[in-house]
Design an enzyme around this catalytic site. Structure first.
Site, PDB file in Angstrom:
ATOM      1  N   HIS A 165      -9.594   1.168  -0.989  1.00  0.00           N
ATOM      2  CA  HIS A 165      -9.514   1.793   0.327  1.00  0.00           C
ATOM      3  C   HIS A 165     -10.913   1.729   0.942  1.00  0.00           C
ATOM      4  O   HIS A 165     -11.894   2.171   0.309  1.00  0.00           O
ATOM      5  CB  HIS A 165      -9.111   3.261   0.203  1.00  0.00           C
ATOM      6  CG  HIS A 165      -7.652   3.486  -0.086  1.00  0.00           C
ATOM      7  ND1 HIS A 165      -7.003   2.891  -1.125  1.00  0.00           N
ATOM      8  CD2 HIS A 165      -6.722   4.244   0.560  1.00  0.00           C
ATOM      9  CE1 HIS A 165      -5.726   3.276  -1.114  1.00  0.00           C
ATOM     10  NE2 HIS A 165      -5.523   4.100  -0.104  1.00  0.00           N
ATOM     11  N   ASP A 199       1.928   3.948   2.794  1.00  0.00           N
ATOM     12  CA  ASP A 199       0.877   4.827   2.249  1.00  0.00           C
ATOM     13  C   ASP A 199       1.461   6.004   1.450  1.00  0.00           C
ATOM     14  O   ASP A 199       1.575   5.897   0.239  1.00  0.00           O
ATOM     15  CB  ASP A 199      -0.054   5.306   3.370  1.00  0.00           C
ATOM     16  CG  ASP A 199      -1.466   5.629   2.886  1.00  0.00           C
ATOM     17  OD1 ASP A 199      -1.766   5.409   1.712  1.00  0.00           O
ATOM     18  OD2 ASP A 199      -2.280   6.091   3.717  1.00  0.00           O
ATOM     19  N   ASP A 200       1.790   7.097   2.142  1.00  0.00           N
ATOM     20  CA  ASP A 200       2.354   8.292   1.488  1.00  0.00           C
ATOM     21  C   ASP A 200       3.559   8.752   2.299  1.00  0.00           C
ATOM     22  O   ASP A 200       3.486   9.741   3.041  1.00  0.00           O
ATOM     23  CB  ASP A 200       1.296   9.401   1.433  1.00  0.00           C
ATOM     24  CG  ASP A 200       0.070   8.969   0.659  1.00  0.00           C
ATOM     25  OD1 ASP A 200       0.125   8.926  -0.573  1.00  0.00           O
ATOM     26  OD2 ASP A 200      -0.948   8.627   1.306  1.00  0.00           O
ATOM     27  N   GLU A 257     -11.078   3.373   6.298  1.00  0.00           N
ATOM     28  CA  GLU A 257      -9.972   4.217   6.782  1.00  0.00           C
ATOM     29  C   GLU A 257     -10.596   5.264   7.700  1.00  0.00           C
ATOM     30  O   GLU A 257     -10.414   5.231   8.896  1.00  0.00           O
ATOM     31  CB  GLU A 257      -9.235   4.869   5.595  1.00  0.00           C
ATOM     32  CG  GLU A 257      -8.102   5.810   6.020  1.00  0.00           C
ATOM     33  CD  GLU A 257      -7.444   6.564   4.846  1.00  0.00           C
ATOM     34  OE1 GLU A 257      -8.026   6.583   3.746  1.00  0.00           O
ATOM     35  OE2 GLU A 257      -6.354   7.140   5.059  1.00  0.00           O
ATOM     36  N   HIS A 278       0.860  -1.191   0.000  1.00  0.00           N
ATOM     37  CA  HIS A 278       0.000   0.000   0.000  1.00  0.00           C
ATOM     38  C   HIS A 278       0.895   1.239   0.000  1.00  0.00           C
ATOM     39  O   HIS A 278       1.298   1.743   1.048  1.00  0.00           O
ATOM     40  CB  HIS A 278      -0.917  -0.040   1.243  1.00  0.00           C
ATOM     41  CG  HIS A 278      -1.911   1.080   1.321  1.00  0.00           C
ATOM     42  ND1 HIS A 278      -3.083   0.981   2.049  1.00  0.00           N
ATOM     43  CD2 HIS A 278      -1.918   2.319   0.783  1.00  0.00           C
ATOM     44  CE1 HIS A 278      -3.761   2.113   1.953  1.00  0.00           C
ATOM     45  NE2 HIS A 278      -3.065   2.950   1.186  1.00  0.00           N
ATOM     46  N   HIS A 280       1.259   4.863  -2.387  1.00  0.00           N
ATOM     47  CA  HIS A 280       0.873   5.736  -3.499  1.00  0.00           C
ATOM     48  C   HIS A 280       2.154   6.393  -3.994  1.00  0.00           C
ATOM     49  O   HIS A 280       2.791   7.125  -3.235  1.00  0.00           O
ATOM     50  CB  HIS A 280      -0.121   6.797  -3.035  1.00  0.00           C
ATOM     51  CG  HIS A 280      -1.355   6.218  -2.405  1.00  0.00           C
ATOM     52  ND1 HIS A 280      -2.511   5.999  -3.118  1.00  0.00           N
ATOM     53  CD2 HIS A 280      -1.608   5.777  -1.146  1.00  0.00           C
ATOM     54  CE1 HIS A 280      -3.427   5.463  -2.323  1.00  0.00           C
ATOM     55  NE2 HIS A 280      -2.905   5.311  -1.120  1.00  0.00           N
TER      56      HIS A 280
HETATM   57  N1  HPA Z   1      -6.525   7.411   1.544  1.00  0.00           N
HETATM   58  C1  HPA Z   1      -7.225   7.787   0.481  1.00  0.00           C
HETATM   59  N2  HPA Z   1      -6.672   8.280  -0.606  1.00  0.00           N
HETATM   60  C2  HPA Z   1      -5.354   8.411  -0.644  1.00  0.00           C
HETATM   61  C3  HPA Z   1      -4.574   8.048   0.423  1.00  0.00           C
HETATM   62  C4  HPA Z   1      -5.198   7.492   1.574  1.00  0.00           C
HETATM   63  O1  HPA Z   1      -4.579   7.124   2.577  1.00  0.00           O
HETATM   64  N3  HPA Z   1      -3.298   8.315   0.073  1.00  0.00           N
HETATM   65  C5  HPA Z   1      -3.325   8.810  -1.179  1.00  0.00           C
HETATM   66  N4  HPA Z   1      -4.571   8.872  -1.627  1.00  0.00           N
HETATM   67 ZN    ZN Z   2      -3.683   4.825   0.722  1.00  0.00          ZN
END
Ligand code: HPA
Ligand code: ZN
Length: 338
Positions: free
Chosen positions: A194, A275-276, A197, A14, A16
């Site tokens: 997703h 994630d990011d 969350e 996971h 991006h």
């Molecule tokens: N959630 C939803 N969209 C996203 C995320 C996330 O954690 N990171 C990048 N786009």
């Molecule tokens: Zn994500």
């Protein structure tokens, strides 16, 4: 324990790629492409990375992605991420890209995927890191735009393993994308989304039943519904959990409150992911270290998190056997007997 965590072989599911854009590289690309940035310095950018929730992050994340213009930009971004993977002992990674973030700005789909894909191939050759690519639809955009994106992907189907769903979860439930996900599956693509969350446990049920997902991204809100938790455990449905992201976006107040080990102990196929990483304070090792400091997992639990990620990955049985052999080898040398 810190050395153990650093050396642990890791598998990321996971990530991006646009979220791996470090401010230094963002400034470099802004300069070479003549794109204005709302920050004076790299430090200003880092200071702006304070988020209250998912949407406050997404606004800044899409803004940053504006500097990505040429195939070289997408290559450099992906290559920089792969070098971090190498440093963190990530042996396999399955990454998301958001084509719509770029095509709405007039960047060709082909420019985006060619840059990312060539870096992934070079990563396999020169760094020994295997990888897969997953196309994410932006859920705040329409179903029609998702269909349009899927058709742009058709000439590149051999480079993509699946489709995913990201961006603003609240107000854009899985049902909106049921038809485009069915089309993607008919083209031989796997599906992930997703869900759970920020949104409710019901979005996880819908991702399973309406989108036929092979994995749930995040999914940590499943604990709202004990029947769902039991179902996820029974089916070994993977959750790609992102500990630092969840604390940065205030899904949990502190890392000590995170439920990942509780879910692991209940037999769920939970995994650790970044994630990011350029926005949330770290890559794979940083995520493992943060949860280790806050939640004191055993070495056995840490190894299980990588085992789960191998189980949850989209690689062949033979490739999985090879990754598991690397993990067993690590356990022989660094496990509890040492
Ligand atoms: N959630 C939803 N969209 C996203 C995320 C996330 O954690 N990171 C990048 N786009
Ligand atoms: Zn994500």
């Amino acid at each position: 324990m810190e050395v153990f965590v650093r050396r642990l072989p890791k598998v990321e599911l996971h990530l991006h790629i646009e979220g791996a854009l470090e401010p230094e590289l963002m400034f470099e690309m802004a300069e070479r492409n003549g794109i204005p940035l709302p920050y004076e310095t790299v430090e200003d950018a880092r200071k702006a990375y304070q988020f209250e929730d998912l949407q406050s992050f997404l606004d800044i994340y899409y803004q940053g992605a504006n500097v990505l213009v040429t195939e070289r930009d997408f290559f450099d971004l992906t290559w920089a991420y792969l070098l971090r993977c190498k440093a963190d002992n990530v042996i396999h990674t399955e990454i998301f890209f958001d084509p719509q973030t770029h095509t709405v700005r007039g960047i060709d789909f082909d420019t985006v995927i060619n840059g990312i894909y060539h870096a992934l191939r070079q990563g396999e050759k020169e760094l020994g890191i295997t990888s897969k690519l997953i196309l994410c639809f932006l859920r705040h955009l329409s179903e029609e735009e998702a269909f349009e994106t899927l058709s742009q992907a058709e000439p590149h189907l051999n480079r993509i393993v699946g489709v995913g769903l990201d961006s603003s979860e609240i107000g854009h439930p899985p049902a909106k994308f049921q038809r485009v996900f069915a089309k993607a599956m008919s083209m031989g693509l796997k599906t992930v989304a997703h869900a759970g969350e920020e949104g409710p446990a019901n979005n996880i049920w819908d991702a399973l039943s309406l989108l036929n997902v092979s994995r749930v991204d995040h999914g940590v809100q499943c604990t709202q519904d004990p029947i769902l938790v039991a179902e996820l455990a029974k089916t070994r449905m993977p959750l790609t959990v992102c500990p630092l992201s969840n604390v940065k976006l205030r899904v949990f107040d502190t890392m000590e409150d995170h439920n990942i080990l509780t879910l692991l102990d209940k037999g769920l196929c939970v995994t650790v992911n970044s994630d990011d990483p350029a926005f949330f304070g770290g890559y794979m090792t940083d995520n493992f270290l943060a949860l280790t400091h806050a939640l004191s997992p055993s070495k056995h639990q840490l190894v299980q998190l990588t085992k789960n990620a191998i189980e949850a990955s989209f690689i062949s049985d033979e490739e999985a056997r090879q990754l598991n052999a690397q993990l067993d080898d690590f356990w022989q040398n660094h496990g509890d007997g040492h």
